[in-house]
Design an enzyme around this catalytic site. Structure first.
Site, PDB file in Angstrom:
ATOM      1  N   GLY A 271       0.804  -1.219   0.000  1.00  0.00           N
ATOM      2  CA  GLY A 271       0.000   0.000   0.000  1.00  0.00           C
ATOM      3  C   GLY A 271       0.838   1.270   0.000  1.00  0.00           C
ATOM      4  CG  HIS A 388       7.877  31.971  12.237  1.00  0.00           C
ATOM      5  ND1 HIS A 388       8.237  33.242  12.618  1.00  0.00           N
ATOM      6  CD2 HIS A 388       8.374  31.787  10.993  1.00  0.00           C
ATOM      7  CE1 HIS A 388       8.891  33.823  11.623  1.00  0.00           C
ATOM      8  NE2 HIS A 388       8.996  32.963  10.627  1.00  0.00           N
TER       9      HIS A 388
HETATM   10  C1  G6Q Z   1       0.071   0.258   3.551  1.00  0.00           C
HETATM   11  C2  G6Q Z   1      -0.854  -0.302   4.516  1.00  0.00           C
HETATM   12  C3  G6Q Z   1      -2.134   0.472   4.698  1.00  0.00           C
HETATM   13  C4  G6Q Z   1      -3.134   0.299   3.561  1.00  0.00           C
HETATM   14  C5  G6Q Z   1      -4.484   0.810   4.006  1.00  0.00           C
HETATM   15  C6  G6Q Z   1      -5.533   0.721   2.931  1.00  0.00           C
HETATM   16  O1  G6Q Z   1       1.158  -0.200   3.275  1.00  0.00           O
HETATM   17  O2  G6Q Z   1      -1.075  -1.637   4.248  1.00  0.00           O
HETATM   18  O3  G6Q Z   1      -1.912   1.834   4.896  1.00  0.00           O
HETATM   19  O4  G6Q Z   1      -2.697   0.971   2.420  1.00  0.00           O
HETATM   20  O5  G6Q Z   1      -4.888   0.097   5.145  1.00  0.00           O
HETATM   21  O6  G6Q Z   1      -5.695  -0.590   2.486  1.00  0.00           O
HETATM   22  P1  G6Q Z   1      -6.547  -0.894   1.212  1.00  0.00           P
HETATM   23  O7  G6Q Z   1      -5.888  -0.256   0.023  1.00  0.00           O
HETATM   24  O8  G6Q Z   1      -6.580  -2.388   1.094  1.00  0.00           O
HETATM   25  O9  G6Q Z   1      -7.910  -0.311   1.424  1.00  0.00           O
END
Ligand code: G6Q
Length: 543
Positions: A271, A388
């Site tokens: 992700g 700041h």
């Molecule tokens: C990223 C993580 C996490 C993921 C989100 C959304 O490396 O695994 O941030 O991207 O939980 O997951 P989905 O894309 O499956 O909705």
């Protein structure tokens, strides 16, 4: 025993670094600069349009030599080769880690489970490009025949932070007739504020979710569908106003989105490493397919630099090693990322996920508890605003906070003296942090004795300065790839899995358990600790 299987703290370079730290930690940057008039020119490296000045770090040539030795003893070259080759280096999920394939040029080849993934990547890019062109040109119409004027990306974590950061970073290059909104939080306020002034007839919703099961995203996606249907009335309208970015075709279909309007990616894209996959659809809609491909070319240029440059001139390696130096030998707990460019205002937030979700781990690849610190906390705000507020602590507080300053020679919005003033500030900050102001200097300025300690700056506070020409799609790709590979190098040295996220998964499960206890009519039998039980009861009584 191969070098990398020797526990970190027993590697010869680690021991040598520990001893070396004893001899150097009391040395001031003032002394290091005085002893070598060319230090500021020598301790620099440049690649892919990024100039890195790392001379204002508490290091000598010996430090760099030992840190590079540590990288070698940690098996960095083999581990990097394994990543680029598509080996399953994300061991806890048994997955390849191939964000580098997302920007591999057409014609190259990377094999995963017997399949060349590069043509698949380019197929999706071509489909995204075709779709983006249709939306941007007004050819793609909403259900009632109006062109799309608004794009709402619904996603969270890796499916949000990259798209938001890239949209903000590349706003200058974006199609200004289109309005972009990003909804991530399950807090209804996020959805409400993002959509309250939008006309569903002119709005395209991108549901971005690798799994298509994430509670926040699916809740927002269902709310968006209700919101759209309130105006558009007919189910058939969904196909004109909703597209999906996901790896889960079955769930996408179940939601009611035609898979013809789905842009896929693969389980070997994490992700937080996905902003250059189809998750970047909103970015492509904003800057166009050309701009997106420029960004990918930037990513690839940095990949090639990382893959081929000698360690001592390798930007991601140098930045990673400096982090190891401060985290593990100076006990620095955080790193401040300070972009002197307003367009990069979301870059620190993006980096927080990239660095902390990747390396916020406390067991090694073979499941042993680590006996050393891992990922530092990343944080930051754009300059000059931070000056700041929290810079006070960086200058005169009790904590050592290494800083990354990011700056550009050219402004995208030249306006009178603004850019020279901005740059004067970034250079002045790095200088002041490094050299400080001695009590003698303060006294010579005529400051009254009681105030001298308050106005004295110890200095010796380390920083990197990254100087680039101007902010472009390519530079965004290069910067992100620089930090991605720096995170990788640190993970290799710490011998942890930088590509899983069990802590995030835990959160997903826990909330699912409590939600029905808040929603049901009848008082549920609660089996949490007394604090959680009490909070749930109070909430139920007051909601
Ligand atoms: C990223 C993580 C996490 C993921 C989100 C959304 O490396 O695994 O941030 O991207 O939980 O997951 P989905 O894309 O499956 O909705």
């Amino acid at each position: 025993m191969s070098a990398s299987t020797i526990p970190l703290t027993e590697r010869p370079a680690w021991k040598a670094l520990a001893a070396h730290h004893q001899t150097i930690h009391g040395t001031h940057l003032r002394e290091l600069f005085a002893a070598d008039p060319k230090r500021g020119e020598r301790l620099t490296a440049e690649a892919a349009g990024i100039f890195l000045d790392y001379s204002k770090n508490r290091i000598t040539d010996e430090t760099v030599k030992l840190l590079i030795q540590l990288a070698e003893e940690s098996g960095l070259k083999d581990r990097a080769a394994a990543m680029f080759r598509g080996d399953k280096i994300n061991i806890t999920e048994n997955r390849a880690v191939l964000h580098v394939a997302l920007r591999a040029p057409k014609g190259s080849s990377i094999i995963v489970d017997g399949v060349d993934v590069v043509p698949q990547v380019h197929d999706v890019l071509d489909r995204m490009s075709e779709f983006a062109n249709r939306v941007r040109s007004g050819e793609w119409k909403g259900y009632t025949g109006k062109p799309i004027r608004n794009v709402v990306n619904i996603g969270i974590g890796g499916s949000d932070l990259g798209p938001v950061m890239a949209y903000e970073a590349l706003k200058h290059y974006s199609k200004r007739e289109l309005t972009f909104r990003f909804v991530s939080n399950v807090d209804g306020t996020d959805f409400h504020e993002a959509t309250r002034d939008l006309d569903p007839e002119e709005t395209l919703v991108i549901v971005s979710s690798k799994t298509f099961t994430t509670q926040e995203t699916m809740t927002n996606a269902h709310t968006a569908r209700t919101w759209a249907l309130h105006t558009l009335k007919h189910q058939a309208a969904i196909a004109r106003h909703f597209v999906a970015v996901s790896t889960n075709a079955a769930e996408v279909t179940k939601f009611g989105i035609d898979t013809a309007n789905m842009f896929g990616f693969w389980d070997w894209v994490g992700g937080r490493y996905s902003m250059d996959s189809a998750i970047g659809l909103s970015t492509m809609l904003a800057v166009g397919p050309e701009g997106f491909r420029e960004m990918l070319a930037g990513f690839h240029e940095m990949d090639e630099h990382f893959r081929t440059a000698p360690l001592g001139q390798n930007l991601p390696v140098l930045m990673a090693l400096l982090n190891i130096w401060y985290t593990n030998f100076f006990d620095a707990a955080t790193v401040a990322v300070l972009p002197y460019d307003q367009y990069l205002k979301r870059f620190p937030a993006y980096l927080q996920q990239l660095t902390m979700e990747s390396n916020g781990k406390s067991v090694t690849l073979d499941g042993q508890s680590v006996s050393y610190q891992t990922a530092p906390i990343y944080w930051g705000e754009p300059g000059t605003n931070g000056q700041h507020s929290f810079y006070q602590l960086i200058h005169q507080g009790t904590k050592l906070i290494p800083c990354d300053f990011l700056a550009f020679a050219k402004s995208l919005n030249p306006l009178g003296r603004h850019h020279d003033l901005l740059m004067a500030n970034v250079f002045a900050q790095a200088e002041a942090l490094a050299f400080g102001k001695t009590a003698e200097q303060v006294k010579a300025e005529g400051v009254a004795s009681p105030l001298i300690p308050h106005k004295t700056f110890e200095g010796n506070r380390p920083s990197n300065t990254l100087l680039m020409d101007k902010l472009t799609p390519a530079i965004v790709g290069k910067l992100v790839a620089l930090y991605e590979h720096s995170v990788f190098v640190q993970g290799v040295i710490w011998n942890i899995d930088s590509f899983d996220q069990w802590g995030v998964e835990l959160g997903k499960v826990l909330a699912q358990k409590i939600a029905p206890e808040l929603e049901g009519e009848a008082e549920p039998a609660l089996a949490h600790d007394s604090s959680t039980n009490n909070l749930i009861r109070r909430y139920r009584g007051r909601k």
